[in-house]
Design an enzyme around this catalytic site. Structure first.
Site, PDB file in Angstrom:
ATOM      1  N   THR A 136      -9.439 -96.870 -32.004  1.00  0.00           N
ATOM      2  CA  THR A 136      -9.814 -96.776 -33.408  1.00  0.00           C
ATOM      3  C   THR A 136      -8.624 -97.068 -34.317  1.00  0.00           C
ATOM      4  OG1 THR A 136     -10.316 -95.099 -35.085  1.00  0.00           O
ATOM      5  CG2 THR A 136      -9.475 -94.273 -33.031  1.00  0.00           C
ATOM      6  N   ASP A 137      -8.916 -97.557 -35.514  1.00  0.00           N
ATOM      7  CA  ASP A 137      -7.845 -97.759 -36.504  1.00  0.00           C
ATOM      8  C   ASP A 137      -7.220 -96.422 -36.929  1.00  0.00           C
ATOM      9  OD1 ASP A 137      -9.995 -96.789 -38.000  1.00  0.00           O
ATOM     10  OD2 ASP A 137      -9.981 -98.414 -39.479  1.00  0.00           O
ATOM     11  N   GLU A 138      -7.910 -95.310 -36.622  1.00  0.00           N
ATOM     12  CA  GLU A 138      -7.408 -94.004 -37.077  1.00  0.00           C
ATOM     13  C   GLU A 138      -6.087 -93.627 -36.405  1.00  0.00           C
ATOM     14  OE1 GLU A 138     -10.476 -91.027 -37.542  1.00  0.00           O
ATOM     15  OE2 GLU A 138     -11.994 -92.571 -37.810  1.00  0.00           O
ATOM     16  N   TYR A 161      -8.632 -85.654 -33.368  1.00  0.00           N
ATOM     17  CA  TYR A 161      -9.344 -86.793 -32.760  1.00  0.00           C
ATOM     18  C   TYR A 161      -8.420 -87.997 -32.638  1.00  0.00           C
ATOM     19  CZ  TYR A 161     -12.053 -91.137 -32.822  1.00  0.00           C
ATOM     20  OH  TYR A 161     -12.515 -92.409 -32.558  1.00  0.00           O
ATOM     21  N   LYS A 165      -6.802 -90.022 -29.349  1.00  0.00           N
ATOM     22  CA  LYS A 165      -6.999 -91.455 -29.089  1.00  0.00           C
ATOM     23  C   LYS A 165      -5.639 -92.160 -29.000  1.00  0.00           C
ATOM     24  CE  LYS A 165     -10.352 -93.470 -28.848  1.00  0.00           C
ATOM     25  NZ  LYS A 165     -11.237 -93.740 -27.668  1.00  0.00           N
TER      26      LYS A 165
HETATM   27  P1  NAD Z   1     -20.205 -91.377 -29.248  1.00  0.00           P
HETATM   28  O1  NAD Z   1     -19.718 -89.999 -29.532  1.00  0.00           O
HETATM   29  O2  NAD Z   1     -21.460 -91.863 -29.877  1.00  0.00           O
HETATM   30  O3  NAD Z   1     -20.394 -91.572 -27.665  1.00  0.00           O
HETATM   31  C1  NAD Z   1     -19.466 -91.104 -26.729  1.00  0.00           C
HETATM   32  C2  NAD Z   1     -20.126 -91.193 -25.358  1.00  0.00           C
HETATM   33  O4  NAD Z   1     -19.160 -90.757 -24.381  1.00  0.00           O
HETATM   34  C3  NAD Z   1     -21.347 -90.285 -25.202  1.00  0.00           C
HETATM   35  O5  NAD Z   1     -22.392 -90.993 -24.559  1.00  0.00           O
HETATM   36  C4  NAD Z   1     -20.839 -89.149 -24.314  1.00  0.00           C
HETATM   37  O6  NAD Z   1     -21.855 -88.561 -23.518  1.00  0.00           O
HETATM   38  C5  NAD Z   1     -19.795 -89.869 -23.472  1.00  0.00           C
HETATM   39  N1  NAD Z   1     -18.776 -88.975 -22.927  1.00  0.00           N
HETATM   40  C6  NAD Z   1     -18.052 -88.035 -23.579  1.00  0.00           C
HETATM   41  N2  NAD Z   1     -17.222 -87.400 -22.737  1.00  0.00           N
HETATM   42  C7  NAD Z   1     -17.400 -87.980 -21.519  1.00  0.00           C
HETATM   43  C8  NAD Z   1     -16.821 -87.767 -20.240  1.00  0.00           C
HETATM   44  N3  NAD Z   1     -15.886 -86.827 -20.051  1.00  0.00           N
HETATM   45  N4  NAD Z   1     -17.241 -88.508 -19.207  1.00  0.00           N
HETATM   46  C9  NAD Z   1     -18.206 -89.450 -19.375  1.00  0.00           C
HETATM   47  N5  NAD Z   1     -18.787 -89.684 -20.564  1.00  0.00           N
HETATM   48  C10 NAD Z   1     -18.395 -88.976 -21.636  1.00  0.00           C
HETATM   49  O7  NAD Z   1     -18.978 -92.319 -29.610  1.00  0.00           O
HETATM   50  P2  NAD Z   1     -18.984 -93.779 -30.263  1.00  0.00           P
HETATM   51  O8  NAD Z   1     -19.037 -93.649 -31.733  1.00  0.00           O
HETATM   52  O9  NAD Z   1     -19.965 -94.616 -29.552  1.00  0.00           O
HETATM   53  O10 NAD Z   1     -17.512 -94.234 -29.893  1.00  0.00           O
HETATM   54  C11 NAD Z   1     -17.244 -94.868 -28.638  1.00  0.00           C
HETATM   55  C12 NAD Z   1     -15.760 -95.180 -28.537  1.00  0.00           C
HETATM   56  O11 NAD Z   1     -15.373 -96.035 -29.618  1.00  0.00           O
HETATM   57  C13 NAD Z   1     -14.874 -93.932 -28.638  1.00  0.00           C
HETATM   58  O12 NAD Z   1     -13.818 -94.087 -27.699  1.00  0.00           O
HETATM   59  C14 NAD Z   1     -14.355 -93.967 -30.069  1.00  0.00           C
HETATM   60  O13 NAD Z   1     -13.085 -93.362 -30.148  1.00  0.00           O
HETATM   61  C15 NAD Z   1     -14.285 -95.442 -30.330  1.00  0.00           C
HETATM   62  N6  NAD Z   1     -14.444 -95.856 -31.739  1.00  0.00           N
HETATM   63  C16 NAD Z   1     -15.491 -95.386 -32.475  1.00  0.00           C
HETATM   64  C17 NAD Z   1     -15.662 -95.840 -33.793  1.00  0.00           C
HETATM   65  C18 NAD Z   1     -16.848 -95.397 -34.625  1.00  0.00           C
HETATM   66  O14 NAD Z   1     -16.949 -95.778 -35.800  1.00  0.00           O
HETATM   67  N7  NAD Z   1     -17.803 -94.633 -34.086  1.00  0.00           N
HETATM   68  C19 NAD Z   1     -14.751 -96.735 -34.343  1.00  0.00           C
HETATM   69  C20 NAD Z   1     -13.687 -97.189 -33.544  1.00  0.00           C
HETATM   70  C21 NAD Z   1     -13.562 -96.749 -32.249  1.00  0.00           C
HETATM   71  P1  TYD Z   2     -17.161 -90.166 -40.540  1.00  0.00           P
HETATM   72  O1  TYD Z   2     -18.448 -90.919 -40.461  1.00  0.00           O
HETATM   73  O2  TYD Z   2     -17.104 -88.783 -39.977  1.00  0.00           O
HETATM   74  O3  TYD Z   2     -16.047 -91.108 -39.867  1.00  0.00           O
HETATM   75  P2  TYD Z   2     -14.432 -90.952 -39.873  1.00  0.00           P
HETATM   76  O4  TYD Z   2     -14.052 -89.596 -40.309  1.00  0.00           O
HETATM   77  O5  TYD Z   2     -14.098 -91.195 -38.436  1.00  0.00           O
HETATM   78  O6  TYD Z   2     -13.944 -92.040 -40.783  1.00  0.00           O
HETATM   79  O7  TYD Z   2     -16.710 -90.091 -42.056  1.00  0.00           O
HETATM   80  C1  TYD Z   2     -16.557 -91.256 -42.841  1.00  0.00           C
HETATM   81  C2  TYD Z   2     -16.007 -90.835 -44.192  1.00  0.00           C
HETATM   82  O8  TYD Z   2     -17.014 -90.062 -44.878  1.00  0.00           O
HETATM   83  C3  TYD Z   2     -14.800 -89.924 -44.095  1.00  0.00           C
HETATM   84  O9  TYD Z   2     -13.909 -90.227 -45.173  1.00  0.00           O
HETATM   85  C4  TYD Z   2     -15.355 -88.516 -44.266  1.00  0.00           C
HETATM   86  C5  TYD Z   2     -16.540 -88.741 -45.188  1.00  0.00           C
HETATM   87  N1  TYD Z   2     -17.685 -87.840 -44.985  1.00  0.00           N
HETATM   88  C6  TYD Z   2     -18.256 -87.179 -46.098  1.00  0.00           C
HETATM   89  O10 TYD Z   2     -17.787 -87.307 -47.228  1.00  0.00           O
HETATM   90  N2  TYD Z   2     -19.335 -86.372 -45.866  1.00  0.00           N
HETATM   91  C7  TYD Z   2     -19.870 -86.186 -44.619  1.00  0.00           C
HETATM   92  O11 TYD Z   2     -20.859 -85.412 -44.479  1.00  0.00           O
HETATM   93  C8  TYD Z   2     -19.289 -86.876 -43.516  1.00  0.00           C
HETATM   94  C9  TYD Z   2     -19.840 -86.697 -42.129  1.00  0.00           C
HETATM   95  C10 TYD Z   2     -18.202 -87.701 -43.753  1.00  0.00           C
END
Ligand code: NAD
Ligand code: TYD
Length: 357
Positions: A136-138, A161, A165
């Site tokens: 993630t960019d975070e 988090y 990562k």
């Molecule tokens: P998510 O929370 O929707 O899904 C995570 C999945 O991992 C779930 O299916 C969960 O059951 C599985 N999991 C968790 N712990 C596990 C373990 N110990 N063993 C096996 N499976 C396990 O997450 P997401 O939003 O789909 O994100 C997927 C990846 O992409 C993550 O690594 C996250 O850091 C990264 N990412 C997410 C975003 C975003 O915007 N959601 C952006 C950039 C990167």
């Molecule tokens: P989120 O979807 O949790 O992603 P991330 O924190 O990984 O960027 O949140 C996106 C942005 O929205 C973040 O700045 C936090 C804000 N946010 C709210 O203002 N209200 C909410 O209920 C949630 C879940 C997030």
């Protein structure tokens, strides 16, 4: 030279991005075998993958990335030549209230996966191998009003988090530097699209608006995120997996910055008409709440390396992507109801009898 894996191990493939990636990858690469290793936490939902049931090239295995024996067995049995590692705890707010599982899954789990992958790769049973860490960019921390993250920006994670990562990303780097393992690392901005768990901002807004519940906006609502459609992310991952040089890091982003409050207003307005409500009606649900501790102010990602090296750019405009996403949620209220009620957790047991696979 293009690397075309024959047998992929996808971790966390029952989650939001992992399931979208599996659909996208299997549609474009029907000859590739895909094994989905997921332990089905609250965020894992097999209903995201029902369309693949019966596909002989797709296999779901309920298991933990932290279980070295399961990982080693799958790598060997399935002759895995690429690991695409999504499995993680992914929600910042949860990492503030309970950081331990984030370290266990995201750091220790990744290390175990790396170590078993190293042994498998070094055994020489596959001709070539890749380990792709989805990040993630975070990990880069927070920006001021200007500038953007590049792949050279130092890691400066601020939440439990993002710290977990960043720890995983550094382990991936270490396995490349120390053992010469062919690792890859992508760092993507905020994703949106179908199958997004409604604890994250965009699906939470859609769900709460439909149900006329308050829309919590943290702090002043002026934090900025860069939003990318999840299918554009999936295509970028495929490009990196197949084309990037081992050891490479790529940022992935949509060049699509939005202040949170502007996203909230947009989603409200797009849903007014669709729900037969008057103009501005949904905005009355907006409720400013206490800020998230350590809330990163702004993320903006420079993805020019990915575009110039590998020719990737997003296919979705935000206008199209957000409208389609809203329509997907409206058309899939049963999926949302399942997730919000917790009923989806029973689905695995009804399908698989509750036993380990
Ligand atoms: P998510 O929370 O929707 O899904 C995570 C999945 O991992 C779930 O299916 C969960 O059951 C599985 N999991 C968790 N712990 C596990 C373990 N110990 N063993 C096996 N499976 C396990 O997450 P997401 O939003 O789909 O994100 C997927 C990846 O992409 C993550 O690594 C996250 O850091 C990264 N990412 C997410 C975003 C975003 O915007 N959601 C952006 C950039 C990167
Ligand atoms: P989120 O979807 O949790 O992603 P991330 O924190 O990984 O960027 O949140 C996106 C942005 O929205 C973040 O700045 C936090 C804000 N946010 C709210 O203002 N209200 C909410 O209920 C949630 C879940 C997030």
């Amino acid at each position: 030279m293009i690397f075309v894996p024959a047998s992929l191990l996808v971790t966390g493939g029952a989650g939001f991005i992992g399931s979208n990636f599996i659909h996208s990858y299997m549609a474009g690469n029907p000859g590739c075998r895909v094994t989905n290793l997921d332990c089905l936490t609250y965020a894992g939902n097999l209903k995201n993958l029902t369309a693949l049931e019966g596909n002989p090239n797709y296999r779901f295995v309920k298991g933990d990335i932290g279980d070295a024996a399961v990982v080693a067995r799958l790598l060997a049995e399935q002759c895995i030549d690429a690991v695409v590692h999504f499995a993680a705890e992914s929600h910042v707010d949860r990492s503030i209230t309970g950081p331990e599982i984030f370290v266990r899954t995201n750091v220790l789990g990744t290390q175990i996966l790396l170590e078993e992958s190293r042994k498998h790769w070094q055994s020489g049973v596959v001709a070539d191998f890749r380990f792709l860490q989805i990040s993630t960019d975070e990990v880069y921390g927070s920006l001021g009003d200007t500038g953007y993250f590049t792949e050279e920006t130092p890691l400066a994670a601020n939440s439990p988090y993002s710290a977990s990562k960043a720890g995983a990303d550094l382990l991936v780097r270490a396995y490349h530097e120390t053992f010469g393992m062919p690792t890859l690392n992508t760092r993507c901005s905020n994703n949106y699209g179908p199958y997004h768990f409604p604890e994250k901002l965009i699906p939470l807004l859609i769900h709460n608006i439909i149900n006329k519940k308050p829309l919590p906006v943290y702090g002043d609502g002026l934090n900025v995120r860069d939003w990318l459609h999840v299918r554009d992310h999936a295509v970028a991952i495929e490009a990196v997996l197949k084309q990037a040089a081992p050891g490479a890091v790529y940022n992935i982003g949509g060049n699509n910055e939005w202040k949170n409050i502007d996203i909230v207003n947009l989603v409200c307005d797009l849903l007014d008409g669709r729900l037969g409500r008057g103009a501005g009606e949904n905005r009355t649900l907006i409720t400013f709440v206490k800020d998230r501790p350590g809330h990163d102010r702004r993320y903006a990602i420079g993805a020019s390396k990915l575009t110039s090296d590998l020719g990737w750019s997003p296919a979705y405009t935000f206008e199209q992507g957000i409208a389609e996403t809203i329509d997907w949620y409206l058309a899939n209220q049963e999926w949302v109801a399942d997730v919000t009620s917790g009923a989806y957790l029973a689905y695995y047991h009804s399908q698989y009898g509750g036993g380990a696979l």
